[in-house]
Scaffold this active site. Sequence first.
Site, PDB file in Angstrom:
ATOM      1  CD  GLU A 253       1.862 -15.457  44.758  1.00 57.35           C
ATOM      2  OE1 GLU A 253       2.855 -15.587  45.488  1.00 57.35           O
ATOM      3  OE2 GLU A 253       0.902 -14.711  45.057  1.00 57.35           O
TER       4      GLU A 253
ATOM      5  CG  ASP B 146      -0.376  -6.082  41.673  1.00 58.75           C
ATOM      6  OD1 ASP B 146      -0.427  -7.320  41.780  1.00 58.75           O
ATOM      7  OD2 ASP B 146      -1.126  -5.305  42.320  1.00 58.75           O
TER       8      ASP B 146
HETATM    9 ZN   LIG Z   1       1.728 -10.758  46.364  1.00 59.86          ZN
END
Ligand SMILES: [Zn+2]
Length: 422
Positions: A278, A368
């Site tokens: 996030e 990621d």
């Molecule tokens: Zn995401």
Amino acid sequence: MADIVFILLFFLVLKASAFLSLECLNLNYLSKNSKDLPLTVEGIMDNDTFVKSVNYTRTKSTFSCISSIYDSAILCLVLIFSLIPWLYEVLTNYFGQGYLGQSLVFIISVSLFGLPSLPFSWWSTFKIEEAFGFNKSTLKLWITDQFKGFTLAIIIGTPLFMALMWIVNQMGNLWWIWAFLFFWGFQILMIVIYPMYIMPLFNKLEPMESGELKDRLLELGNRCGFQSKTILVMDGSKRSGHSNAFFTGFGSFRRIVLYDTLIDQMEINEIEAVLAHEIGHYKCGHIPKRLAFSAISSFLMFAFIAWLIQSESLFIDLGFSPEMINSFNIVPPFVPAFLLLSLFGGLFTFWFSPLDSLWSRKHEYEADSFAKSAIGSPVSLKSALRKLYKENLSNLIPHPIYSTFYYSHPTIVERESALNED
Ligand SMILES: [Zn+2]
């Protein structure tokens, strides 16, 4: 029937056909590939969960086919029987043609046209989600939610619409540029207001309790240059067993929200990886990019409405009476144009879904990759993702065309292989 009615019917059928074809494609692909646990997804789910996820995908897909046919049929009837002009006239006779009256006409019309889908929303929650153990909501909570949503639409939508109509009336030919600026400012304001005042109306948001988890998460934030005073925990379990984490607001209004379900399902290092992902969205500048994109879409929408309302005959072809269109003290069919856009806009924006999904998937890969370097290894993110996909019974083998079209997140197989690179 007028040409415009035929054109809209054509686009309606076109969209419904594309929608149904994509669902069928995906379902066939699922049937063909789900006989045994595919090698590519082995290790991600155990066989029982995999079978359950296949059934869940199948049930949801069949349901969305039925509800899409139903929604399209309703829209066809709305068009053929000129129900928009009819409802518009009835409500305008009641509420009047002033700023307040016309705002209410718009919001109530949109809500009334949304009524036929309510039973489907009920079925989805209390039959499908229930059957797969996700539903935690009660009928009372569900009805309260619908009521709160409508009240909010009136409270927020009425002054917004009144201000927009005032701009249309006062700003001359270039009203749409002013309307866009106003509307965009309003959207930014909503991003700040939403997590602070609107989300708490539906959910309880509490700062995370002190302890190892909180310390670890705050330390991660500091390490990544993302100072955050609070991390909020939302009682998502009140309505559903699905888990999630998300990011709202911007600047000093930014907030990280974790579902209580996520905290229950995951280990500390996995939650840390989810948070790092996030923060990655924030650090990679995805929020200003999304804001810029919404500005461009709003700009195009107002330009389109400005063009649309010049054509009086278009509205008359759709069934509006000339008296109704001409008797306005407000610039002619502004509210009818907005009504048309809110009911039929989706027939055209649907075709842009693949571009939006592509962009969103790119951001997911970037977040990621950020999480991987922030934590120093992909291991916890991988196990967090596996749990997320497993707990949410996500479809592990979507048809490539289907996922290209709709998926805002890459499949877990794609995400894992990206994490294994370099
Ligand atoms: Zn995401």
